[in-house]
Design a protein around this motif. Structure first.
Motif, PDB file in Angstrom:
ATOM      1  N   UNK A 127       0.859  -1.183   0.000  1.00  0.00           N
ATOM      2  CA  UNK A 127       0.000   0.000   0.000  1.00  0.00           C
ATOM      3  C   UNK A 127       0.894   1.232   0.000  1.00  0.00           C
ATOM      4  N   UNK A 128       0.418   2.330  -0.600  1.00  0.00           N
ATOM      5  CA  UNK A 128       1.213   3.550  -0.513  1.00  0.00           C
ATOM      6  C   UNK A 128       1.290   3.997   0.946  1.00  0.00           C
ATOM      7  N   UNK A 171       2.780   9.664   2.713  1.00  0.00           N
ATOM      8  CA  UNK A 171       3.133  10.164   1.387  1.00  0.00           C
ATOM      9  C   UNK A 171       1.876  10.522   0.606  1.00  0.00           C
ATOM     10  N   UNK A 172       0.923   9.657   0.607  1.00  0.00           N
ATOM     11  CA  UNK A 172      -0.346   9.938  -0.051  1.00  0.00           C
ATOM     12  C   UNK A 172      -1.438   9.163   0.672  1.00  0.00           C
ATOM     13  N   UNK A 173      -2.568   9.774   0.794  1.00  0.00           N
ATOM     14  CA  UNK A 173      -3.672   9.144   1.493  1.00  0.00           C
ATOM     15  C   UNK A 173      -4.205   7.958   0.717  1.00  0.00           C
ATOM     16  N   UNK A 174      -5.246   7.354   1.242  1.00  0.00           N
ATOM     17  CA  UNK A 174      -5.843   6.196   0.562  1.00  0.00           C
ATOM     18  C   UNK A 174      -6.218   6.535  -0.877  1.00  0.00           C
ATOM     19  N   UNK A 231      -7.100   1.567  -6.645  1.00  0.00           N
ATOM     20  CA  UNK A 231      -5.810   1.438  -7.317  1.00  0.00           C
ATOM     21  C   UNK A 231      -5.033   0.204  -6.888  1.00  0.00           C
ATOM     22  N   UNK A 232      -5.415  -0.396  -5.769  1.00  0.00           N
ATOM     23  CA  UNK A 232      -4.743  -1.606  -5.325  1.00  0.00           C
ATOM     24  C   UNK A 232      -3.359  -1.333  -4.777  1.00  0.00           C
ATOM     25  N   UNK A 233      -2.558  -2.376  -4.725  1.00  0.00           N
ATOM     26  CA  UNK A 233      -1.210  -2.264  -4.194  1.00  0.00           C
ATOM     27  C   UNK A 233      -0.264  -1.705  -5.249  1.00  0.00           C
TER      28      UNK A 233
END
Length: 135
Positions: A81-82, A86-89, A93-95
């Protein structure tokens, strides 16, 4: 993570306009601050590229898109997961593929490069990206 049901043919690295990529590609490209801080190279699958562009590169006039054959780096990819810092959900987009190979990205990993221009947003560049940007 377990292997993907269907493996991508390519992964993509977006490089900001302040770090131009020239050919021939060197053995090792400079590492972005984000990648250095994370300890891995942030990559995207083709369907993740549009949102990554729009979230992190919206003000860049130009980006360099590096296309990497998945088979060249499969042994060093982790699907994660991101990082929420760095960036929210990013639903749907998946993994994301993250390259853990000592931050090495260069001529051995990069198959080709595209240069995209930001013309009032990335939609025009994305429309012209097929068939190079393979979904």
């Amino acid at each position: 993570m377990a292997a993907l049901e269907t493996q991508p043919r390519y992964l993509y690295k977006i490089v900001a306009s302040n770090a131009p990529i020239r050919e021939p590609i060197p053995e090792r490209l400079p590492v972005s601050e984000l990648d250095q801080d994370s300890g891995f190279v942030h990559l995207s699958m083709a369907h993740q590229v549009p949102n990554t562009l729009k979230m992190f590169f919206k003000d860049d006039p130009v980006v360099y898109i590096l296309r990497i054959e998945y088979g060249r780096v499969i042994q060093d990819i982790r699907w994660e997961s991101p990082d929420a810092k760095v960036c929210g959900p990013r639903p749907g987009e998946g993994l994301f593929p993250h390259l853990y190979n000592g931050l090495k990205l260069g001529k051995e990993e990069v198959e080709s490069i595209a240069i995209w221009q930001n013309e009032d947003g990335w939609d025009k560049a994305l429309e012209g990206a097929e068939p190079w940007l393979l979904y």
